[in-house]
Design a protein around this motif. Structure first.
Motif, PDB file in Angstrom:
ATOM      1  N   HIS A 129     -77.750   4.581 124.647  1.00  8.62           N
ATOM      2  CA  HIS A 129     -77.851   5.116 126.010  1.00  8.62           C
ATOM      3  C   HIS A 129     -76.993   4.368 127.029  1.00  8.62           C
ATOM      4  O   HIS A 129     -76.786   4.870 128.129  1.00  8.62           O
ATOM      5  CB  HIS A 129     -79.318   5.128 126.457  1.00  8.62           C
ATOM      6  N   THR A 153     -74.920  15.290 130.805  1.00  6.02           N
ATOM      7  CA  THR A 153     -74.767  15.361 129.349  1.00  6.02           C
ATOM      8  C   THR A 153     -76.016  15.988 128.718  1.00  6.02           C
ATOM      9  O   THR A 153     -77.057  16.110 129.363  1.00  6.02           O
ATOM     10  CB  THR A 153     -74.581  13.963 128.743  1.00  6.02           C
ATOM     11  N   ILE A 155     -78.606  15.904 125.110  1.00  7.44           N
ATOM     12  CA  ILE A 155     -78.997  15.042 123.997  1.00  7.44           C
ATOM     13  C   ILE A 155     -79.922  15.828 123.069  1.00  7.44           C
ATOM     14  O   ILE A 155     -80.777  16.592 123.517  1.00  7.44           O
ATOM     15  CB  ILE A 155     -79.626  13.716 124.495  1.00  7.44           C
ATOM     16  N   PHE A 169     -84.092  11.067 126.827  1.00  6.65           N
ATOM     17  CA  PHE A 169     -84.132  12.069 127.898  1.00  6.65           C
ATOM     18  C   PHE A 169     -85.219  11.724 128.918  1.00  6.65           C
ATOM     19  O   PHE A 169     -84.989  11.741 130.131  1.00  6.65           O
ATOM     20  CB  PHE A 169     -84.398  13.445 127.290  1.00  6.65           C
ATOM     21  N   TYR A 178     -79.018  12.697 131.356  1.00  5.92           N
ATOM     22  CA  TYR A 178     -79.170  13.847 130.463  1.00  5.92           C
ATOM     23  C   TYR A 178     -79.763  15.009 131.258  1.00  5.92           C
ATOM     24  O   TYR A 178     -80.825  14.871 131.852  1.00  5.92           O
ATOM     25  CB  TYR A 178     -80.088  13.493 129.299  1.00  5.92           C
ATOM     26  N   CYS A 181     -82.200  18.599 126.896  1.00  7.87           N
ATOM     27  CA  CYS A 181     -82.737  17.931 125.706  1.00  7.87           C
ATOM     28  C   CYS A 181     -83.312  18.954 124.739  1.00  7.87           C
ATOM     29  O   CYS A 181     -84.048  19.856 125.147  1.00  7.87           O
ATOM     30  CB  CYS A 181     -83.838  16.945 126.118  1.00  7.87           C
TER      31      CYS A 181
END
Ligand SMILES: N[C@@H](CCC(=O)N[C@@H](CS)C(=O)NCC(=O)O)C(=O)O
Length: 297
Positions: A129, A153, A155, A169, A178, A181
């Motif tokens: 992370h 982003t 994940i 997340f 994030y 998720c």
């Protein structure tokens, strides 16, 4: 920090890069694969969002690169996908005392170990992370911002990696990291199942209060779902690990009465097992879910 290339493979409309780098967190070399979609090479120059795929027990970056078929979806929507390793590697790295598959090498569980002899190298939470996204950002975006590794982003992950995705997340929720998720057959409540109990005892010790800080089914109770986020989960009904290790019902139970109630979409899919035949069958749905959350559609 720089990456060495262990090969570039033409795949779909882009390339799979096999990289390795010296990790300060882990204290050894780490392999990582990244798929750069066709848009990286012929796109409009807008930064391409990244999805991290965290793999399960026994995996290296190769398993999902070869068997999940994310690459086709990455070209469809215009995202990049990063496949990190699941643990430190090397002769000097401590392993499970019986060399079993569910602890030690190939089973880092995405936590920062506090227990000897694992604490020096098994720092997978900080690696995944923090160190890895920033190292990739520096390496790929030296001249211009081509890929978005840190903000906006997605994940996702499989089994132990699904656990890692949920935990990351939730721990970074609301911190501009994030925005999306999902998980395939995740371990949702590690404190309550044998794989998680073995990993947490070995890496974190016996303090069960400390375990809760690393367990998504506890963490989620203290995270306010301020933006109406949904989490997408698929789970095969014929998965041999469903009843003893995965238990998605425990996460649904945990979120009852919280802001996450009805926001965790667990799709139990009939007849599917735990393998990449299962994962690859539902990657298209997860790709569409992430693409929407990342603003690509
Ligand atoms: N029975 C398996 C348990 C481990 C397992 O099923 N690993 C999953 C993730 S939890 C996996 O992705 N294996 C590698 C693969 O299928 O390519 C073994 O002993 O290897």
């Amino acid at each position: 920090m720089s990456f060495e290339s262990n090969g570039e493979i033409a795949c779909c409309g882009g390339k799979l890069l096999k990289l390795s780098h010296k990790s300060n967190e882990i204290g050894s070399h780490m392999d990582v694969n990244i798929y750069l979609p066709k848009q990286y090479y012929n796109g409009d120059g807008n930064p391409i969002p990244v999805i991290y795929f965290l793999s399960g027990l026994t995996c290296t970056p190769q398993n999902a690169s070869e068997k999940a078929f994310w690459q086709i979806q990455a070209d469809n929507y215009g995202f990049s996908i990063v496949f990190p390793d699941t643990s430190p590697r090397g002769d000097e790295i401590p392993d499970d005392k019986d060399q079993s598959y569910d602890f030690g090498l190939g089973a880092g569980f995405y936590v920062d170990a506090t227990e000897k002899p694992f604490a020096d190298h098994y720092r997978m939470f900080s690696y995944i992370h923090e160190e890895l996204p920033h190292a990739l950002d520096k390496f790929f975006n030296r001249d211009a911002k081509k890929l978005e590794f840190v903000h906006n982003t997605g994940i996702t992950g499989h089994s132990m990696g699904g656990y890692g995705a949920l935990t990351g997340f939730l721990k970074y929720y609301g911190k501009d990291r994030y925005v999306s998720c999902s998980a395939f057959a995740p371990i949702v409540n590690p404190s309550q199942v044998p794989w998680g109990q073995k990993a947490f005892t070995g890496y974190l010790g016996h303090d069960k209060e400390l375990w809760k800080q690393h367990d998504p089914s506890y963490i989620i109770k203290n995270v306010d779902n301020t933006t109406g986020s949904e989490i997408l989960i698929h789970q095969g009904s014929s998965d041999p690990f469903l009843e003893k290790q995965l238990r998605p019902d425990l996460l649904l139970e945990a979120v009852k009465g919280t802001s996450w109630e009805n926001k965790i979409k667990v799709n139990v899919v009939d007849g599917f097992d735990h393998s990449y035949y299962f994962v690859s069958s539902f990657v298209p749905q997860h790709a569409a879910f992430h693409a929407k959350n990342l603003g690509l559609i």
